[in-house]
Design an enzyme around this catalytic site. Structure first.
Site, short mmCIF file in Angstrom:
data_model
loop_
_atom_site.label_atom_id
_atom_site.label_comp_id
_atom_site.label_asym_id
_atom_site.label_seq_id
_atom_site.Cartn_x
_atom_site.Cartn_y
_atom_site.Cartn_z
N VAL A 148 3.37 -0.89 -11.01
CA VAL A 148 2.01 -1.38 -11.29
C VAL A 148 1.04 -0.26 -10.93
CG1 VAL A 148 0.29 -3.16 -10.82
CG2 VAL A 148 2.74 -3.74 -10.79
N ARG A 187 -0.21 2.68 1.07
CA ARG A 187 -0.62 3.93 1.71
C ARG A 187 -1.76 4.61 0.97
NH1 ARG A 187 5.09 3.92 3.09
NH2 ARG A 187 5.32 4.12 5.37
N GLY A 238 -0.09 -4.73 -6.94
CA GLY A 238 1.33 -4.52 -7.19
C GLY A 238 2.18 -5.59 -6.54
N HIS A 239 1.91 -5.88 -5.28
CA HIS A 239 2.64 -6.95 -4.60
C HIS A 239 2.43 -8.29 -5.30
CE1 HIS A 239 2.04 -4.22 -0.98
NE2 HIS A 239 3.34 -4.41 -0.96
N GLY A 260 3.61 -6.26 3.88
CA GLY A 260 2.22 -6.67 3.96
C GLY A 260 1.28 -5.66 3.36
N GLN A 269 12.81 1.37 9.67
CA GLN A 269 12.74 2.28 8.53
C GLN A 269 11.66 3.35 8.67
OE1 GLN A 269 11.92 -1.25 5.94
NE2 GLN A 269 10.55 0.14 4.84
#
Length: 283
Positions: free
Chosen positions: A176, A187, A36-37, A31, A61
């Site tokens: 990207v 982040r 980029g996503h 999310g 993770q």
């Protein structure tokens, strides 16, 4: 666009698509979508009949001192962005749906996870491979799209898919970047304006290393030393690692080859950023 939260409902939907002869592409995410996503999603739409985006902040993770609690979450915004990127369905399960009480199984890829981020984040890749294995089983995709910014993750997932005989084509999408070269990351939102300026050092040193390689520098140790020195010119940058490795096997390449990639991880304040770039081959 549909939203499914139940793993069993997700599998039922996927089986209906398979019976109809549809090819499913999966884009796994945590999310906090950025361009980029969205590029991954749009690319996936060109590879399959149906695009499924998983949206799951995977606790396995994250280490005990990492940013699980504060990792950015905004489901309504993410759903709106995904709908505009040709996504057919968002799979957004709860943690207890993915890891019911009593779950004991973890999936591990050896060796490839021993270096780079794997050495700095113990258990991180066990969490990645476990959740990806579960997603492949739940969604049943024929194609899965991952970003190349997470160089080690991509190599590990390719190995996982090969070793477990999944008939899933793994696509690595080019990094990207923002207009100034900063690799897009969820982040980045943590960075102060000054920190964001310091973060541009990552892309600058990748370009520097490429220029040095193009003019004949082939000694990886000499080149990594130069790169590290340039990063440390900014006191706001704390180097986690600077390595030149084979892009698929992740082993050191003492002499540069066409598969040599410069892999970087730094801290800007408390924010850890990664980036990478092939040195002798066009991305």
């Amino acid at each position: 666009m549909d939203l499914i939260e139940s793993p069993s409902a997700m599998t039922s939907w996927a089986r209906d698509q398979a019976r109809a002869g549809k090819i499913i592409a999966l884009v796994p995410t945590m999310g906090a979508f950025h361009e980029g996503h969205l590029c991954l999603m749009r690319h996936a739409a060109g590879l399959a009949d149906r695009v499924v985006v998983s949206l799951f902040v995977n606790p396995l993770q994250f280490g005990p001192r990492e940013d699980l609690a504060r990792y950015p979450r905004n489901l309504p915004r993410d759903l709106e962005l995904a709908a505009g990127a040709k996504v057919d369905l968002v799979f957004a399960p709860a943690v207890d749906a993915m890891y019911p009480q009593g779950s004991l199984t973890r999936v591990q890829v050896a060796e490839l996870t021993d270096t780079l981020c794997g050495a700095r984040r113990p258990g991180h890749f066990d969490g990645v491979t476990t959740v990806v294995a579960k997603l492949f089983n739940i969604v049943g995709p024929q194609v899965a799209v991952f970003g190349r910014k997470d160089l080690q993750q991509l190599a590990v997932i390719r190995r996982l898919t090969l070793d477990l005989n999944w008939a899933v084509e793994i696509i690595g999408h080019p990094i990207v970047r923002e207009a100034d070269g900063l690799a897009m990351s969820s982040r980045n939102i943590y960075l102060t304006p000054a920190g964001r300026c310091s973060a541009l050092a990552l892309h600058r040193v990748i370009n520097f290393a490429r220029q040095r390689a193009a003019t004949g520098e082939a000694d990886a140790a000499a080149l990594t030393a130069e790169v590290r020195a340039r990063l440390l010119m900014d006191p706001a940058v704390r180097v986690d690692y600077v390595s030149i490795v084979h892009q698929h096997r992740l082993v050191a390449t003492p002499i540069l080859t066409r598969d040599s990639v410069l892999a970087l991880a730094v801290f800007i304040g408390t924010t850890r950023l990664i980036d990478n770039g092939l040195l002798l081959t066009e991305e």
